[in-house]
Motif scaffolding. Structure first.
Motif, PDB file in Angstrom:
ATOM      1  N   SER A  85      53.881  23.045  -2.306  1.00  0.00           N
ATOM      2  CA  SER A  85      53.132  21.907  -0.991  1.00  0.00           C
ATOM      3  C   SER A  85      52.074  22.262   0.150  1.00  0.00           C
ATOM      4  CB  SER A  85      54.036  21.406  -0.168  1.00  0.00           C
ATOM      5  OG  SER A  85      55.468  21.955  -0.568  1.00  0.00           O
ATOM      6  N   PHE A  86      51.721  23.417   0.555  1.00  0.00           N
ATOM      7  CA  PHE A  86      50.911  23.257   0.909  1.00  0.00           C
ATOM      8  C   PHE A  86      49.057  23.987   0.461  1.00  0.00           C
ATOM      9  CE2 PHE A  86      47.591  26.572   3.827  1.00  0.00           C
ATOM     10  CZ  PHE A  86      46.948  25.100   4.874  1.00  0.00           C
ATOM     11  N   VAL A  87      49.013  24.096  -0.792  1.00  0.00           N
ATOM     12  CA  VAL A  87      48.074  24.101  -1.663  1.00  0.00           C
ATOM     13  C   VAL A  87      47.631  22.430  -1.735  1.00  0.00           C
ATOM     14  CG1 VAL A  87      47.549  24.864  -4.140  1.00  0.00           C
ATOM     15  CG2 VAL A  87      48.653  26.450  -2.616  1.00  0.00           C
ATOM     16  N   THR A  88      48.553  21.943  -2.355  1.00  0.00           N
ATOM     17  CA  THR A  88      48.744  20.817  -2.343  1.00  0.00           C
ATOM     18  C   THR A  88      48.059  19.256  -1.533  1.00  0.00           C
ATOM     19  OG1 THR A  88      50.527  20.773  -4.052  1.00  0.00           O
ATOM     20  CG2 THR A  88      50.022  18.406  -3.075  1.00  0.00           C
ATOM     21  N   ALA A 117      42.975  29.543   4.653  1.00  0.00           N
ATOM     22  CA  ALA A 117      43.348  30.752   3.741  1.00  0.00           C
ATOM     23  C   ALA A 117      44.470  31.633   5.068  1.00  0.00           C
ATOM     24  CB  ALA A 117      41.207  31.803   4.236  1.00  0.00           C
ATOM     25  N   MET A 118      43.829  31.096   6.419  1.00  0.00           N
ATOM     26  CA  MET A 118      44.178  31.980   7.645  1.00  0.00           C
ATOM     27  C   MET A 118      45.787  31.430   7.365  1.00  0.00           C
ATOM     28  SD  MET A 118      45.615  30.751  10.877  1.00  0.00           S
ATOM     29  CE  MET A 118      45.210  29.294  11.288  1.00  0.00           C
ATOM     30  N   ALA A 119      46.264  30.275   7.378  1.00  0.00           N
ATOM     31  CA  ALA A 119      47.556  29.423   7.607  1.00  0.00           C
ATOM     32  C   ALA A 119      48.543  30.007   6.467  1.00  0.00           C
ATOM     33  CB  ALA A 119      47.482  27.973   7.661  1.00  0.00           C
ATOM     34  N   MET A 120      47.206  30.071   5.418  1.00  0.00           N
ATOM     35  CA  MET A 120      47.959  30.478   4.247  1.00  0.00           C
ATOM     36  C   MET A 120      48.887  32.279   3.816  1.00  0.00           C
ATOM     37  SD  MET A 120      48.937  29.382   0.870  1.00  0.00           S
ATOM     38  CE  MET A 120      49.097  29.462  -0.722  1.00  0.00           C
ATOM     39  N   SER A 121      47.664  32.463   4.757  1.00  0.00           N
ATOM     40  CA  SER A 121      48.416  33.765   5.062  1.00  0.00           C
ATOM     41  C   SER A 121      49.762  34.075   5.831  1.00  0.00           C
ATOM     42  CB  SER A 121      47.251  34.716   5.586  1.00  0.00           C
ATOM     43  OG  SER A 121      47.123  34.450   6.672  1.00  0.00           O
ATOM     44  N   THR A 122      50.361  32.971   6.556  1.00  0.00           N
ATOM     45  CA  THR A 122      50.687  33.468   7.234  1.00  0.00           C
ATOM     46  C   THR A 122      52.242  32.915   6.454  1.00  0.00           C
ATOM     47  OG1 THR A 122      50.872  30.576   8.231  1.00  0.00           O
ATOM     48  CG2 THR A 122      49.943  32.766   8.544  1.00  0.00           C
ATOM     49  N   LEU A 123      52.213  31.951   5.101  1.00  0.00           N
ATOM     50  CA  LEU A 123      52.881  31.831   4.936  1.00  0.00           C
ATOM     51  C   LEU A 123      53.735  33.069   3.549  1.00  0.00           C
ATOM     52  CD1 LEU A 123      52.105  28.146   3.191  1.00  0.00           C
ATOM     53  CD2 LEU A 123      54.108  28.851   4.784  1.00  0.00           C
ATOM     54  N   GLY A 124      52.684  33.996   3.660  1.00  0.00           N
ATOM     55  CA  GLY A 124      53.266  35.469   3.000  1.00  0.00           C
ATOM     56  C   GLY A 124      53.540  36.902   3.942  1.00  0.00           C
ATOM     57  N   LEU A 125      53.682  36.058   4.667  1.00  0.00           N
ATOM     58  CA  LEU A 125      54.563  36.974   6.035  1.00  0.00           C
ATOM     59  C   LEU A 125      56.041  37.045   5.635  1.00  0.00           C
ATOM     60  CD1 LEU A 125      52.697  36.125   9.421  1.00  0.00           C
ATOM     61  CD2 LEU A 125      52.739  38.420   7.663  1.00  0.00           C
TER      62      LEU A 125
END
Length: 186
Positions: A85-88, A117-125
């Motif tokens: 959803s975020f990538v879209t 990149a910052m927001a996407m990296s938080t999805l990997g936490l």
């Protein structure tokens, strides 16, 4: 002096971080907040290219946040509904905003990439404090309002929407990192 009031809440967060954290995490979080405060002030100044200067300061702030996130815990990425959803959303925002940026295309593109990149990296936490992810995503909402308002169409009550989501994002990020560090020390 009149432009400092916009950064006052960030200065208050700087004080909170100073007394709440120590070591590398404190320095990185103080860096993110200091460049955010600089961005607030630069955006408010009536000078040529204030938008580019402010955008540059926030770019550096997001790099500090990215370093914080990457040192926080090992990141694990999985293609789930949230990341897809975020990538879209990011692709749609780029398609919607970038064609209207004219001479600001390059700085806006790089800024969009770093906040993504910052927001996407938080999805990997995985299994971490959700305040960090919520803060990063709220920052994206704030910056999306700015981008749409500046380049596409006037957003009703844009000032209130932008500043409310921006300050909320900063508080969520700070509280998430402070809580995470206090938890790690126990």
């Amino acid at each position: 002096m009149q432009y400092l009031h916009k950064a006052l809440p960030i200065f208050m967060l700087i004080g909170f971080v100073w007394f709440s954290l120590a070591g590398k995490f404190r320095l990185l979080l103080l860096g993110a907040l200091a460049f955010s405060a600089a961005g607030d002030i630069l955006l408010a100044l009536p000078i040529n290219n204030s938008f580019v200067f402010g955008l540059s300061a926030f770019f550096v702030a997001h790099v500090f946040y990215l370093f914080l996130i990457c040192h926080y815990k090992k990141l694990t990425f999985a293609a789930n509904k949230m990341t897809l959803s975020f990538v879209t959303y990011f692709i749609v925002m780029m398609a919607f905003v970038l064609p209207k940026t004219d001479t600001l295309l390059i700085p806006v593109l790089f800024y969009m990439l770093v906040i993504f990149a910052m927001a996407m990296s938080t999805l990997g936490l995985k299994n971490q404090n959700p305040l960090i992810t919520l803060g990063a995503l709220t920052f994206v909402v704030s910056d999306s309002i700015i981008a749409i308002n500046k380049f596409v169409v006037t957003v009703p009550a844009e000032g209130l929407s932008i500043m409310t989501t921006y300050y909320l994002a900063q508080v969520l990020l700070v509280m998430g990192f402070v809580k995470g560090q206090k938890k790690a020390r126990i």
